[in-house]
Design a protein around this motif. Structure first.
Motif: not given
Length: 106
Positions: A15-17, A22-23, A31-32
């Motif tokens: 999920a964070w990768a 998208f950040t 997104p961040t």
């Protein structure tokens, strides 16, 4: 139970990768925030799993789940290439994860 926790930690790593994409260099607030929350939760769950799992095994499985999950997401959602050699490499990572799990004393 620690393996389930580790698996969830690995999913959050995916999920964070993905979230990093998208950040927009951490310039998009929502997104961040979601990406940073997934990072914190992933590492937190890894820490919980490490209470009973061997460090080397748990870390390798965690990163392996993150790697494979992120590549699969890229192939299925972002139209990244899925050539035969690339899929063979993914299969080798999965085999390594399975081997470490099977050979773990826990």
């Amino acid at each position: 139970m620690p393996w389930i926790i580790l698996f969830l930690a690995g999913l959050l790593e995916v999920a964070w990768a993905v979230g990093l994409k998208f950040t927009d260099g951490f310039t998009k607030p929502l997104p961040t925030v979601l990406t940073l929350a997934a990072m914190a939760a992933s590492v937190g769950l890894l820490g919980l799993a490490l209470r009973t799992l061997p460090l080397g095994t748990a870390y390798a499985v965690w990163t392996g789940i993150g790697t494979v999950g992120t590549v699969i997401y890229g192939i299925l959602v972002m139209n990244e290439p899925a050539g035969v050699l690339r899929l063979v490499c993914i299969a080798m990572i999965v085999a390594g994860i399975a081997g470490l799990k099977l050979l773990s004393p826990h």
